[in-house]
Enzyme design. Sequence first.
Site: not given
Length: 230
Positions: A27, A29, A82, A84, A94, A97, A103, A121
């Site tokens: 992402g 960030t 990051g 959602d 999340k 992706g 992750e 968020k």
Amino acid sequence: MADYKLEAAKAAFKFIETGQTIGLGAGTTVLHLANMIGQDEGLARSVVLVSSSFKTNSYLQEQGLNVKSASAVKHLDIYFDGCDQFDKQLNALKSGGGIHTTEKILASMAAEFILMGDDTKFVPQLTTTYPLVIEILPQALQIVLAKLKSAAYPDAEIKLRMGDQKDGAVISDNGNLLADIYFAHTPHWQQLNIDIKMIPGIVEHSLFYGMATKAIIAGEKGIRVIMPEL
């Protein structure tokens, strides 16, 4: 207009120390944070970086940073990523992706798992705005779908992810299928965390329940560091 993702990354950067092994997700960030690491020559020489994202990995390698694969490490000092959406307990969804399995592996090996992003968020309680993503072994597809519909969540809509530039299903980095679950009603998230994992053939799901240790968000009111509410 302020770039809140950049501001969150700046705040997160302050938690990194020389010599650490740092995990990075995906992402905007995260890419801001990776760029800051690369610009600090002393820090860049001393840290080891591991990422769950092909895009992030490629960027780190282009910057000449010390990158290792997830299989080569067993401990991270911090994992930054990051999401959602996350709630007061820092439970996070999340979905985008489809790399949530890797992750979660990185988040689980980290002493600290820090969520980052803009303040949109953060919600008091997780909602059904975003789907739950599941990674499914191909040979288990039909039994997984049947069990989800018949017993676990009969009112849910389940959509297998299909490619928009190829014929057929989207394949995960692990060679598996991905499906999005849209809930008609807000589930009991703690129970869902268990129920979904108990279905044979599901590799992992995209709810990160009770894993994050803090969140760093930026918005009109500035930077906030949020700890999980007990």
